[in-house]
Scaffold this motif. Structure first.
Motif, PDB file in Angstrom:
ATOM      1  N   ASN A   1      38.956  42.926  34.569  1.00  0.00           N
ATOM      2  CA  ASN A   1      39.559  44.304  33.993  1.00  0.00           C
ATOM      3  C   ASN A   1      39.763  44.125  32.331  1.00  0.00           C
ATOM      4  O   ASN A   1      40.372  45.000  32.234  1.00  0.00           O
ATOM      5  CB  ASN A   1      40.734  44.113  35.052  1.00  0.00           C
ATOM      6  N   ASP A   2      39.533  42.895  32.444  1.00  0.00           N
ATOM      7  CA  ASP A   2      39.690  43.173  30.462  1.00  0.00           C
ATOM      8  C   ASP A   2      38.350  43.884  30.101  1.00  0.00           C
ATOM      9  O   ASP A   2      38.647  44.258  29.106  1.00  0.00           O
ATOM     10  CB  ASP A   2      40.326  41.377  30.074  1.00  0.00           C
TER      11      ASP A   2
ATOM     12  N   ASN B   1      39.232  30.720  45.694  1.00  0.00           N
ATOM     13  CA  ASN B   1      38.338  30.903  46.046  1.00  0.00           C
ATOM     14  C   ASN B   1      36.938  31.187  45.041  1.00  0.00           C
ATOM     15  O   ASN B   1      37.135  31.842  44.125  1.00  0.00           O
ATOM     16  CB  ASN B   1      38.431  32.498  47.189  1.00  0.00           C
ATOM     17  N   GLU B   2      35.476  31.056  45.920  1.00  0.00           N
ATOM     18  CA  GLU B   2      34.919  31.499  44.597  1.00  0.00           C
ATOM     19  C   GLU B   2      33.040  31.325  45.587  1.00  0.00           C
ATOM     20  O   GLU B   2      33.387  31.188  46.648  1.00  0.00           O
ATOM     21  CB  GLU B   2      34.759  30.123  43.351  1.00  0.00           C
TER      22      GLU B   2
ATOM     23  N   HIS C   1      35.649  33.891  41.433  1.00  0.00           N
ATOM     24  CA  HIS C   1      36.626  33.149  41.772  1.00  0.00           C
ATOM     25  C   HIS C   1      37.877  34.152  41.198  1.00  0.00           C
ATOM     26  O   HIS C   1      37.869  35.027  40.740  1.00  0.00           O
ATOM     27  CB  HIS C   1      36.622  31.770  41.627  1.00  0.00           C
ATOM     28  N   GLY C   2      38.811  33.662  42.245  1.00  0.00           N
ATOM     29  CA  GLY C   2      40.292  33.889  42.532  1.00  0.00           C
ATOM     30  C   GLY C   2      41.047  33.241  42.927  1.00  0.00           C
ATOM     31  O   GLY C   2      40.952  32.839  44.061  1.00  0.00           O
ATOM     32  N   TYR C   3      42.745  33.431  42.666  1.00  0.00           N
ATOM     33  CA  TYR C   3      43.112  32.802  43.574  1.00  0.00           C
ATOM     34  C   TYR C   3      44.219  33.901  44.336  1.00  0.00           C
ATOM     35  O   TYR C   3      44.767  35.495  43.480  1.00  0.00           O
ATOM     36  CB  TYR C   3      44.289  31.973  43.024  1.00  0.00           C
ATOM     37  N   VAL C   4      44.427  34.122  45.834  1.00  0.00           N
ATOM     38  CA  VAL C   4      44.595  35.192  46.993  1.00  0.00           C
ATOM     39  C   VAL C   4      46.624  34.715  46.845  1.00  0.00           C
ATOM     40  O   VAL C   4      46.615  33.253  47.755  1.00  0.00           O
ATOM     41  CB  VAL C   4      44.141  34.909  48.179  1.00  0.00           C
TER      42      VAL C   4
ATOM     43  N   SER D   1      36.950  36.467  36.756  1.00  0.00           N
ATOM     44  CA  SER D   1      37.885  36.288  37.880  1.00  0.00           C
ATOM     45  C   SER D   1      38.281  37.992  37.424  1.00  0.00           C
ATOM     46  O   SER D   1      37.723  38.877  36.623  1.00  0.00           O
ATOM     47  CB  SER D   1      39.034  36.026  37.390  1.00  0.00           C
ATOM     48  N   PRO D   2      39.085  38.688  38.420  1.00  0.00           N
ATOM     49  CA  PRO D   2      39.742  39.945  38.640  1.00  0.00           C
ATOM     50  C   PRO D   2      40.198  40.295  37.232  1.00  0.00           C
ATOM     51  O   PRO D   2      39.857  41.114  36.763  1.00  0.00           O
ATOM     52  CB  PRO D   2      40.356  39.732  39.778  1.00  0.00           C
TER      53      PRO D   2
END
Length: 262
Positions: free
Chosen positions: A13-14, A123-124, A134-137, A8-9
């Motif tokens: 980023n981590d 979405n993935e 993937h991620g939640y928009v 995930s984003p």
């Protein structure tokens, strides 16, 4: 070899910010103290998501306030967050500060004129064999022409000058998924900062998203190398001031626990 199959984003980023923090959060899954600011964000996001369940004509500020109160009542009564809310000196002040974020939102957008296509949608995409992004928009708007706009709500303040493009990594990450799965390059990326009432927008191109894809693949390969070598080095920065794991970090005299992977 990396045991995870999804990225995930936030986890990307981590790893960019500090591989050791990525390890603590993703592999060790160390607990972190709950944040009242994060809870505020959850309540506001829930409010804005539920706002668009109402008929367009009813999407007014008083209704948003009522939705906020409903979300607040549910979350504040949860045992999980009880200690956080008990520590607030004046809950009415905290509530008014939170409601003020909704005032900011209504000054930036007109919900009566919007009909989001998706909210909090997952979405993935299989970027490579065995590797998904993937991620939640927060929100996806689709114009009658088919153009797509990705919208993300932030309850904090906008980044200072020179850091705007870094802030768009998350939305370009989502835009890449949408492009690869729907064959449409999103027309607009919109970051709505309720903390200071500012909107940042970006219009990505295919080349921008190809560059984002290459960046994600590079991050993934660096993760694979870290897993293979079992080495997740700390990366000291100003972000360390907010890290919950300083006592385990070598940069602060600590020792990480044994790595829980073979």
């Amino acid at each position: 070899m990396v045991s995870m199959v999804k990225l995930s984003p936030s986890r990307a980023n981590d790893f960019q910010n500090c591989p050791l923090l990525f390890r603590f959060r993703t592999i060790d899954q160390l607990p972190e103290p709950l944040s009242i600011d994060a809870v505020r964000g959850t309540i506001v996001h829930t409010t804005l998501e539920n706002l668009y369940d109402l008929p367009a004509i009813e999407r007014q500020l008083p209704q948003a306030y009522e939705l906020w109160r409903e979300a607040f009542a549910e979350i504040s009564q949860s045992e999980k967050y009880q200690e956080l809310f008990d520590a607030i000196e004046d809950i009415s002040v905290w509530s008014n500060e939170s409601l003020f974020l909704l005032d900011k939102y209504f000054a930036l957008e007109e919900p009566v004129l919007l009909e989001p296509s998706e909210r909090e949608s997952h979405n993935e995409f299989d970027l490579q064999e065995g590797f998904k992004i993937h991620g939640y928009v927060d929100r996806i708007d689709v114009a009658p022409s088919g153009e797509i706009r990705i919208v993300d709500y932030k309850t904090g303040k906008s980044p200072r000058e020179g850091y705007e493009q870094k802030a768009f990594f998350q939305l370009r990450f989502y835009a890449l998924i949408i492009w690869r799965t729907r064959n449409i390059v999103p027309r607009k990326l919109r970051l709505i900062y309720l903390g200071d009432g500012r909107i940042l927008e970006d219009s990505p191109t295919e080349n921008d998203l190809i560059a984002t894809e290459k960046k994600i693949v590079a991050i993934w390969k660096a993760m694979e190398a870290a897993f293979d070598s079992k080495n997740f080095p700390p990366k000291k920065s100003k972000l360390c001031d907010w890290c919950a794991h300083q006592s385990l970090c070598p940069e602060f005299g600590g020792t990480p626990p044994p790595l829980p992977i073979p």
